[in-house]
Design a protein around this motif. Structure first.
Motif, PDB file in Angstrom:
ATOM      1  N   ASP A 384       0.821  -1.212   0.000  1.00 36.03           N
ATOM      2  CA  ASP A 384       0.000   0.000   0.000  1.00 36.03           C
ATOM      3  C   ASP A 384       0.852   1.258   0.000  1.00 36.03           C
ATOM      4  O   ASP A 384       0.494   2.271  -0.615  1.00 36.03           O
ATOM      5  CB  ASP A 384      -0.917   0.025   1.233  1.00 36.03           C
ATOM      6  CG  ASP A 384      -2.044  -0.993   1.129  1.00 36.03           C
ATOM      7  OD1 ASP A 384      -2.121  -1.686   0.096  1.00 36.03           O
ATOM      8  OD2 ASP A 384      -2.843  -1.080   2.086  1.00 36.03           O
ATOM      9  N   GLU A 385       1.992   1.216   0.670  1.00 32.40           N
ATOM     10  CA  GLU A 385       2.839   2.402   0.786  1.00 32.40           C
ATOM     11  C   GLU A 385       3.277   2.921  -0.584  1.00 32.40           C
ATOM     12  O   GLU A 385       3.359   4.136  -0.809  1.00 32.40           O
ATOM     13  CB  GLU A 385       4.081   2.102   1.634  1.00 32.40           C
ATOM     14  CG  GLU A 385       3.805   1.869   3.112  1.00 32.40           C
ATOM     15  CD  GLU A 385       3.146   0.514   3.380  1.00 32.40           C
ATOM     16  OE1 GLU A 385       3.221  -0.369   2.488  1.00 32.40           O
ATOM     17  OE2 GLU A 385       2.550   0.347   4.462  1.00 32.40           O
ATOM     18  N   GLU A 386       3.554   1.994  -1.525  1.00 35.89           N
ATOM     19  CA  GLU A 386       3.986   2.427  -2.859  1.00 35.89           C
ATOM     20  C   GLU A 386       2.822   3.030  -3.640  1.00 35.89           C
ATOM     21  O   GLU A 386       3.008   3.964  -4.425  1.00 35.89           O
ATOM     22  CB  GLU A 386       4.587   1.244  -3.630  1.00 35.89           C
ATOM     23  CG  GLU A 386       5.960   0.832  -3.124  1.00 35.89           C
ATOM     24  CD  GLU A 386       6.660  -0.116  -4.082  1.00 35.89           C
ATOM     25  OE1 GLU A 386       6.555   0.089  -5.310  1.00 35.89           O
ATOM     26  OE2 GLU A 386       7.309  -1.065  -3.602  1.00 35.89           O
ATOM     27  N   VAL A 387       1.624   2.487  -3.431  1.00 34.73           N
ATOM     28  CA  VAL A 387       0.441   3.069  -4.078  1.00 34.73           C
ATOM     29  C   VAL A 387       0.197   4.472  -3.529  1.00 34.73           C
ATOM     30  O   VAL A 387      -0.142   5.406  -4.266  1.00 34.73           O
ATOM     31  CB  VAL A 387      -0.806   2.180  -3.867  1.00 34.73           C
ATOM     32  CG1 VAL A 387      -1.998   2.760  -4.621  1.00 34.73           C
ATOM     33  CG2 VAL A 387      -0.529   0.752  -4.340  1.00 34.73           C
ATOM     34  N   HIS A 388       0.370   4.646  -2.222  1.00 34.15           N
ATOM     35  CA  HIS A 388       0.213   5.966  -1.613  1.00 34.15           C
ATOM     36  C   HIS A 388       1.265   6.937  -2.153  1.00 34.15           C
ATOM     37  O   HIS A 388       0.985   8.119  -2.358  1.00 34.15           O
ATOM     38  CB  HIS A 388       0.334   5.876  -0.091  1.00 34.15           C
ATOM     39  CG  HIS A 388      -0.737   5.051   0.548  1.00 34.15           C
ATOM     40  ND1 HIS A 388      -2.012   5.007   0.044  1.00 34.15           N
ATOM     41  CD2 HIS A 388      -0.738   4.252   1.650  1.00 34.15           C
ATOM     42  CE1 HIS A 388      -2.753   4.210   0.802  1.00 34.15           C
ATOM     43  NE2 HIS A 388      -1.994   3.729   1.775  1.00 34.15           N
ATOM     44  N   GLU A 389       2.489   6.441  -2.381  1.00 34.28           N
ATOM     45  CA  GLU A 389       3.545   7.288  -2.936  1.00 34.28           C
ATOM     46  C   GLU A 389       3.164   7.768  -4.332  1.00 34.28           C
ATOM     47  O   GLU A 389       3.402   8.927  -4.696  1.00 34.28           O
ATOM     48  CB  GLU A 389       4.867   6.518  -2.986  1.00 34.28           C
ATOM     49  CG  GLU A 389       6.045   7.402  -3.421  1.00 34.28           C
ATOM     50  CD  GLU A 389       7.329   6.606  -3.599  1.00 34.28           C
ATOM     51  OE1 GLU A 389       8.320   7.218  -4.045  1.00 34.28           O
ATOM     52  OE2 GLU A 389       7.341   5.387  -3.310  1.00 34.28           O
ATOM     53  N   LEU A 390       2.548   6.877  -5.114  1.00 41.67           N
ATOM     54  CA  LEU A 390       2.088   7.266  -6.442  1.00 41.67           C
ATOM     55  C   LEU A 390       1.025   8.360  -6.333  1.00 41.67           C
ATOM     56  O   LEU A 390       1.043   9.341  -7.086  1.00 41.67           O
ATOM     57  CB  LEU A 390       1.520   6.048  -7.182  1.00 41.67           C
ATOM     58  CG  LEU A 390       0.891   6.328  -8.551  1.00 41.67           C
ATOM     59  CD1 LEU A 390       1.911   6.924  -9.512  1.00 41.67           C
ATOM     60  CD2 LEU A 390       0.287   5.045  -9.129  1.00 41.67           C
ATOM     61  N   GLU A 425      -8.332  10.176  -8.941  1.00 44.06           N
ATOM     62  CA  GLU A 425      -9.590   9.797  -8.287  1.00 44.06           C
ATOM     63  C   GLU A 425      -9.521   8.348  -7.798  1.00 44.06           C
ATOM     64  O   GLU A 425      -9.921   8.042  -6.675  1.00 44.06           O
ATOM     65  CB  GLU A 425     -10.765   9.977  -9.257  1.00 44.06           C
ATOM     66  CG  GLU A 425     -12.116   9.720  -8.615  1.00 44.06           C
ATOM     67  CD  GLU A 425     -13.266   9.992  -9.560  1.00 44.06           C
ATOM     68  OE1 GLU A 425     -14.379   9.500  -9.288  1.00 44.06           O
ATOM     69  OE2 GLU A 425     -13.068  10.693 -10.575  1.00 44.06           O
ATOM     70  N   ASN A 426      -8.999   7.455  -8.639  1.00 46.53           N
ATOM     71  CA  ASN A 426      -8.841   6.057  -8.230  1.00 46.53           C
ATOM     72  C   ASN A 426      -7.872   5.931  -7.054  1.00 46.53           C
ATOM     73  O   ASN A 426      -8.141   5.210  -6.082  1.00 46.53           O
ATOM     74  CB  ASN A 426      -8.340   5.207  -9.395  1.00 46.53           C
ATOM     75  CG  ASN A 426      -9.325   5.090 -10.532  1.00 46.53           C
ATOM     76  OD1 ASN A 426      -8.959   5.126 -11.698  1.00 46.53           O
ATOM     77  ND2 ASN A 426     -10.607   4.982 -10.220  1.00 46.53           N
ATOM     78  N   LEU A 427      -6.772   6.647  -7.140  1.00 50.19           N
ATOM     79  CA  LEU A 427      -5.787   6.601  -6.061  1.00 50.19           C
ATOM     80  C   LEU A 427      -6.346   7.194  -4.773  1.00 50.19           C
ATOM     81  O   LEU A 427      -6.058   6.708  -3.671  1.00 50.19           O
ATOM     82  CB  LEU A 427      -4.528   7.379  -6.471  1.00 50.19           C
ATOM     83  CG  LEU A 427      -3.670   6.715  -7.551  1.00 50.19           C
ATOM     84  CD1 LEU A 427      -2.697   7.718  -8.144  1.00 50.19           C
ATOM     85  CD2 LEU A 427      -2.918   5.517  -6.976  1.00 50.19           C
ATOM     86  N   GLY A 428      -7.161   8.235  -4.918  1.00 44.97           N
ATOM     87  CA  GLY A 428      -7.785   8.840  -3.744  1.00 44.97           C
ATOM     88  C   GLY A 428      -8.740   7.888  -3.048  1.00 44.97           C
ATOM     89  O   GLY A 428      -8.748   7.788  -1.815  1.00 44.97           O
ATOM     90  N   LEU A 429      -9.533   7.170  -3.829  1.00 47.19           N
ATOM     91  CA  LEU A 429     -10.450   6.187  -3.244  1.00 47.19           C
ATOM     92  C   LEU A 429      -9.676   5.059  -2.575  1.00 47.19           C
ATOM     93  O   LEU A 429     -10.025   4.611  -1.479  1.00 47.19           O
ATOM     94  CB  LEU A 429     -11.382   5.632  -4.327  1.00 47.19           C
ATOM     95  CG  LEU A 429     -12.482   6.587  -4.816  1.00 47.19           C
ATOM     96  CD1 LEU A 429     -13.203   5.992  -6.023  1.00 47.19           C
ATOM     97  CD2 LEU A 429     -13.480   6.874  -3.701  1.00 47.19           C
ATOM     98  N   PHE A 430      -8.621   4.604  -3.255  1.00 47.52           N
ATOM     99  CA  PHE A 430      -7.772   3.551  -2.668  1.00 47.52           C
ATOM    100  C   PHE A 430      -7.230   4.007  -1.318  1.00 47.52           C
ATOM    101  O   PHE A 430      -7.266   3.274  -0.324  1.00 47.52           O
ATOM    102  CB  PHE A 430      -6.616   3.230  -3.624  1.00 47.52           C
ATOM    103  CG  PHE A 430      -5.670   2.184  -3.101  1.00 47.52           C
ATOM    104  CD1 PHE A 430      -5.888   0.834  -3.351  1.00 47.52           C
ATOM    105  CD2 PHE A 430      -4.562   2.539  -2.338  1.00 47.52           C
ATOM    106  CE1 PHE A 430      -5.021  -0.140  -2.865  1.00 47.52           C
ATOM    107  CE2 PHE A 430      -3.693   1.584  -1.838  1.00 47.52           C
ATOM    108  CZ  PHE A 430      -3.925   0.245  -2.107  1.00 47.52           C
TER     109      PHE A 430
END
Length: 505
Positions: A384-390, A425-430
């Motif tokens: 998850d941390e890498e997705v948050h970094e993106l 938007e997708n990253l924000g929901l994630f």
């Protein structure tokens, strides 16, 4: 609902009605009663921006546009459009933000009159309803004219319209001009102002201009936060401060190293007290969505949780208001305004004199490459941390493009920002699903209830909610991969390179 055949004429002042207009006689029937009115709009002027004006007169709401007048019973001041009774006015305002409340722009008195053009036999050829608006304060009187033609008398209607408009006015006024005419002291508010930047402007001046602009936006929201009109005041306040922090962080070398560290600390100190209050706003705004996720049999536990959120929000709001009204806060903001005052500025850094356009291209290209590098690694197994970094880097990329938008062709930027916003938007929901799971688990650990039955009910509901949020998060991860594929198309890569890549980059 009254539809006006020939639209509404907005007159500056009172019309001088002569006894004869052409070959017809003008008959005026004036109302003797003055009626108090208030003009309403949201803080972001979303009603004015669609060329409409909302008036409250007693127990009636009237929506004016350049082509029609819509009325329905009710009051609007301090309410949300969604809370209004169903009617033509509410339906016409469905495009306004559901998160914005209706606030008083200004007030005054109005008077109605009817004007009829009749021939020598007493037959009416044309009519007009006149509404005279007289503001409280320093504004100008305005007359709204609703023309009504009668079949077979088009010439009379045209003559009446031409007479009322007068000889070649410098400007034809519209409904959107009402605020400036009636209430010239009213300050317009734009939550996303664009700062003018010239291509030959240096990076240091561009940074100062942008920060000055968004510092003013933050300050325009303080009174609304204190009054607690709606949650968007705090949201806009936070976004303005976040953009300022982004400028300080992303405009590397524009300011001296010590000055950059000091400014980061100052603005972080302003942001820190807003975090929990904003989290609670988000939970309460999404209350219906949370209920929709669970069967009705589990709603009792959610009600207990939201009751706790409501009480906590009251405490957090009181605490933040106390801070906003404190001498320490006023001193801190005044010091920042002095630092960024026109003609002033912080200590310049090694890149301060870099031309703004070249500087912008270098920053945007570097951040775009970083986004692509991180996104290319995202799979179903990525932590998850890498997705948050993106997500964070996408936000920084969007901020850079928006902040430097005046330097580039608007249409080409719009084509780049559209897929970027979808990815965001997708990253924000994630991120929301991830953060909410952790927050709900923490909530259970720190909010035990006295009654065992209530505690079981709340734990069961929150446990079910966490399981659903975990499932939603997994689904959103898959959408992130697809959204990046759309963002990383060959056409988008070419456009980024064409706009922002410089030789040797």
């Amino acid at each position: 609902m009254t539809k006006v055949a020939s639209g509404i004429i907005v007159l500056d002042g009172l019309p001088n009605i002569e006894e004869r207009i052409g070959k017809l006689t003008a008959r005026v029937n004036e109302s003797k009663d003055d009626i108090p009115f208030v003009l309403l709009d949201c803080h972001d002027e979303s009603i004015r921006k669609i060329d409409r004006a909302l008036m409250e007169t007693g127990e009636t709401l009237t929506l004016l546009s350049n082509s029609e007048v819509l009325t329905q019973p009710g009051k609007g001041s301090g309410r949300f459009v969604a809370d209004l009774a169903d009617g033509p006015t509410k339906r016409a305002l469905k495009g306004t933000s559901p998160l914005r409340s209706l606030l008083v722009v200004g007030s005054g008195m109005l008077n109605h009159a009817q004007l009829a053009l009749v021939d020598d036999e007493g037959k009416t050829h044309a009519r007009a309803d006149l509404t005279v608006l007289t503001p409280d304060g320093a504004g100008r009187t305005v007359t709204l004219v609703s023309l009504q033609g009668l079949r077979g008398y088009d010439k009379a209607l045209a003559a009446l319209s031409a007479y009322l408009r007068g000889p070649a006015p410098e400007k034809d006024h519209g409904i959107a001009d009402l605020v400036d005419m009636l209430f010239p002291e009213h300050e317009s508010y734009d939550p996303k102002p664009e700062t003018a930047i010239a291509p030959d402007e240096i990076a240091y001046d561009a940074a100062n201009d942008i920060i000055r602009t968004h510092l003013a936006v933050a300050r325009r929201n303080e009174a609304g936060i204190i009054a607690d009109h709606d949650s968007e005041f705090l949201h806009d306040y936070r976004v303005a401060l976040r953009k300022i922090r982004s400028v300080i962080s992303l405009f590397r070398g524009s300011y001296g190293e010590a000055q950059t560290a000091d400014l980061k600390r100052r603005f972080s100190d302003l942001m820190a007290p807003t975090g929990r209050l904003r989290d609670l706003d988000v939970y309460l705004l999404g209350r219906d969505a949370f209920y929709d996720l669970l069967p009705e049999s589990l709603h009792d536990g959610l009600r207990l949780m939201f009751d706790i959120f409501i009480r906590e929000r009251r405490r957090e709001h009181r605490k933040f208001v106390k801070l906003l009204e404190s001498p320490q806060y006023r001193i801190a903001l005044t010091e920042l305004e002095v630092i960024f005052a026109q003609g002033s500025g912080p200590e310049p850094g090694p890149e301060a004199a870099h031309p703004a356009q070249d500087y912008a291209c270098g920053l945007i290209w570097h951040r775009y490459r970083k986004v692509c590098k991180i996104a290319a690694r995202i799979t179903e197994e990525t932590p998850d941390e890498e997705v948050h970094e993106l997500r964070i880097n996408c936000k920084k990329l969007r901020y850079l493009i928006e902040l430097f938008a005046p330097l580039f062709p608007r249409g080409r930027l719009k084509a780049l920002l559209s897929p970027l916003r979808e990815l965001q938007e997708n990253l924000g929901l994630f991120n929301d699903y991830s953060v909410q799971q952790a927050a709900l688990q923490d909530f259970l650990a720190h909010h035990p209830l006295k009654a065992q039955q209530d505690e079981r009910a709340m734990a069961t509901s929150i446990g079910a909610l966490i399981a659903i949020l975990h499932q939603r998060q997994a689904q959103e991860r898959a959408r992130v991969v697809k959204s990046f594929e759309a963002f990383d198309s060959p056409a988008t890569r070419r456009e980024f390179a064409s706009l922002f890549r410089r030789k040797g980059a």
